[in-house]
Design an enzyme around this catalytic site. Structure first.
Site, mmCIF file in Angstrom:
data_model
loop_
_atom_site.group_PDB
_atom_site.id
_atom_site.type_symbol
_atom_site.label_atom_id
_atom_site.label_comp_id
_atom_site.label_asym_id
_atom_site.label_seq_id
_atom_site.Cartn_x
_atom_site.Cartn_y
_atom_site.Cartn_z
ATOM 1 N N ASP A 1 0.879 -1.162 0.000
ATOM 2 C CA ASP A 1 0.000 0.000 0.000
ATOM 3 C C ASP A 1 0.922 1.220 0.000
ATOM 4 O OD1 ASP A 1 -1.637 2.113 0.631
ATOM 5 O OD2 ASP A 1 -2.691 1.067 2.256
ATOM 6 N N SER B 1 -6.927 14.296 -14.016
ATOM 7 C CA SER B 1 -8.135 14.040 -14.809
ATOM 8 C C SER B 1 -8.743 15.343 -15.290
ATOM 9 C CB SER B 1 -9.139 13.311 -13.916
ATOM 10 O OG SER B 1 -10.419 13.310 -14.515
ATOM 11 N N TYR C 1 -14.128 12.328 -5.713
ATOM 12 C CA TYR C 1 -13.030 11.752 -6.515
ATOM 13 C C TYR C 1 -12.318 12.864 -7.282
ATOM 14 C CZ TYR C 1 -10.994 10.139 -10.870
ATOM 15 O OH TYR C 1 -10.154 9.988 -11.938
ATOM 16 N N LYS D 1 -8.283 14.709 -7.080
ATOM 17 C CA LYS D 1 -7.340 14.978 -8.181
ATOM 18 C C LYS D 1 -6.899 16.445 -8.156
ATOM 19 C CE LYS D 1 -7.171 10.876 -10.034
ATOM 20 N NZ LYS D 1 -5.933 10.086 -9.917
HETATM 21 N N1 UFG Z 1 -23.072 6.845 -20.517
HETATM 22 C C1 UFG Z 1 -24.250 6.248 -20.886
HETATM 23 N N2 UFG Z 1 -24.519 4.999 -20.378
HETATM 24 C C2 UFG Z 1 -23.676 4.337 -19.544
HETATM 25 C C3 UFG Z 1 -22.456 4.970 -19.170
HETATM 26 C C4 UFG Z 1 -22.192 6.239 -19.665
HETATM 27 O O1 UFG Z 1 -25.051 6.790 -21.637
HETATM 28 O O2 UFG Z 1 -23.988 3.213 -19.111
HETATM 29 C C5 UFG Z 1 -22.745 8.179 -21.069
HETATM 30 C C6 UFG Z 1 -22.591 9.274 -20.035
HETATM 31 O O3 UFG Z 1 -23.835 9.864 -19.752
HETATM 32 C C7 UFG Z 1 -21.610 10.210 -20.725
HETATM 33 C C8 UFG Z 1 -20.734 9.279 -21.543
HETATM 34 O O4 UFG Z 1 -21.495 8.082 -21.704
HETATM 35 O O5 UFG Z 1 -22.291 11.074 -21.595
HETATM 36 C C9 UFG Z 1 -19.412 8.943 -20.892
HETATM 37 O O6 UFG Z 1 -19.635 8.452 -19.580
HETATM 38 P P1 UFG Z 1 -18.481 7.721 -18.745
HETATM 39 O O7 UFG Z 1 -19.088 7.287 -17.447
HETATM 40 O O8 UFG Z 1 -17.816 6.681 -19.573
HETATM 41 O O9 UFG Z 1 -17.411 8.857 -18.536
HETATM 42 P P2 UFG Z 1 -17.542 10.279 -17.800
HETATM 43 O O10 UFG Z 1 -17.210 11.296 -18.838
HETATM 44 O O11 UFG Z 1 -18.804 10.428 -17.072
HETATM 45 O O12 UFG Z 1 -16.402 10.134 -16.691
HETATM 46 C C10 UFG Z 1 -15.053 10.127 -17.060
HETATM 47 C C11 UFG Z 1 -14.230 9.292 -16.093
HETATM 48 C C12 UFG Z 1 -14.157 9.938 -14.735
HETATM 49 C C13 UFG Z 1 -13.803 11.388 -14.847
HETATM 50 C C14 UFG Z 1 -14.713 12.091 -15.825
HETATM 51 C C15 UFG Z 1 -14.372 13.523 -16.044
HETATM 52 O O13 UFG Z 1 -14.771 8.008 -15.957
HETATM 53 O O14 UFG Z 1 -13.159 9.281 -13.992
HETATM 54 O O15 UFG Z 1 -14.622 11.440 -17.084
HETATM 55 O O16 UFG Z 1 -13.121 13.663 -16.555
HETATM 56 F F1 UFG Z 1 -13.914 11.972 -13.639
#
Ligand code: UFG
Length: 337
Positions: free
Chosen positions: A58, A124, A149, A153
């Protein structure tokens, strides 16, 4: 040069280990394997034909971490270790602050003690908070973040900047990732989310492999080209190469620098689904559902600074991302088991 990767057995860490080894660096991994598998190490060695030193520790455990620095003459550190689930961070914020910030403090103190002067940090795009303008550039204001989270960062970036201001020998390169997806072209390493994936691409690939029935598309009423959310997806191998570029940059350019690692291109949820279907010739059933709380309409990078200063540019396409994700998922339906 011998590089320590904290959290080096994770998704981005493992791909970075491969690229570092391919570029001639020696790699030491410190990981507690709380969200990764020891099998990853064997896969990294198989791809590269090179050996990796691994410590099951860790990073917040000062004595254990010092042991790693005592055993190895570390020249630089890439710091990936940390909890990373957005939703979970809202439920157990203190655990996120304790873990992510605590292990960074221990790491920075240990680096100082052993005279290690270069750190690359896994930050991020979430540090920008709700985008005030697009594309997002490094000199735009950061925060407030929409979840703990993201705040870890942002706070860690500040901690590293303060440490570097007080100790001039310390060089830091802070890398703000956009949306990492895909897997190594070998199909041997990739993303292994715990339980039902939160992120889009692993969710799609689990629908493709038949583990999940259908994709929920979170809203189609955003002010975007097709109403679904737009993000800057970047192939994890491009991202990994960005770390090698950052290391080479930091060695030649003392001080602190921040870089976006993205492609500069925004794709909608439906763009991703359609590309996955087309490239892999597999159906992805989906339904439109309500928006997910906390989501923003659009997020994409201005990727010019990394290209100008580090000579790094993402080269892989959306098709590459979809094909490589599917190869990994198909070959490893149960991850590293
Ligand atoms: N989405 C869906 N269905 C799903 C999952 C996601 O429609 O089951 C959509 C979300 O609404 C979004 C896009 O797909 O429009 C991307 O979603 P993600 O969850 O893949 O990614 P995010 O942009 O929400 O999050 C990512 C990282 C985080 C980080 C964030 C901001 O996973 O760690 O970008 O930088 F914090």
């Amino acid at each position: 040069m011998k590089i320590l990767l904290t959290g080096g057995a994770g998704y981005i860490g493992s791909h970075t280990a491969v690229e570092l080894l391919n570029a001639g660096f020696d790699v030491v991994i410190a990981d507690d394997f709380s969200n990764s598998s020891p099998e990853v190490i064997r896969r990294i060695e198989k791809i590269t034909g090179k050996a990796v030193s691994v410590y099951h520790v860790d990073v917040a455990d000062e004595k254990a971490l010092e042991g790693v620095f005592e055993d190895n003459s570390i020249d630089g550190v890439i710091h990936f270790a940390g909890f990373k689930a957005v939703g979970e961070s809202v439920k157990i914020p203190l655990a996120y602050y304790r873990n992510n910030i605590g292990c960074t403090l221990t790491l920075l103190e240990t680096m100082e003690k052993f005279g290690v002067n270069i750190i690359i940090f896994s930050s991020s795009a979430t540090v920008y908070g709700t985008p005030k303008a697009l594309p997002l550039a490094e000199d735009m204001t950061t925060g407030p973040c929409s979840n703990p989270y993201g705040s870890t960062k942002l706070f860690i970036e500040q901690i590293i900047m303060d440490a570097a201001a007080a100790r001039k020998e310390l060089t830091a390169v802070l890398l703000r990732y956009f949306n990492p997806v895909g897997a190594h072209q070998s199909g041997l390493v990739g993303e292994m989310p715990n339980g039902i994936p939160n992120n889009l691409m692993p969710f799609i690939s689990q629908v493709a492999v038949g583990k999940l029935a259908r994709l929920n598309v979170f809203g189609n009423d955003y002010p975007t080209k097709d109403g679904t959310g737009v993000r800057d997806y970047i192939h994890v191998v491009d991202l990994a190469k960005g770390h090698v570029a950052a290391l080479n940059y930091g060695v030649k350019n003392p001080g602190v620098e921040v870089f976006n690692l993205g492609t500069g291109i925004g794709y909608s949820v439906l763009d991703i689904v359609n590309a996955f279907v087309k490239v892999n010739q597999i159906e992805i059933p989906y339904v439109i559902t309500d928006r997910r709380a906390g989501d923003i309409a659009e997020c994409y990078a201005n990727a010019e600074k990394a290209s100008r200063l580090m000579g790094w540019k993402a080269g892989l396409t959306l098709e590459d991302m979809c094909r490589d994700t599917w190869r990994w998922q198909k070959n490893n339906p149960n991850g590293y088991e």
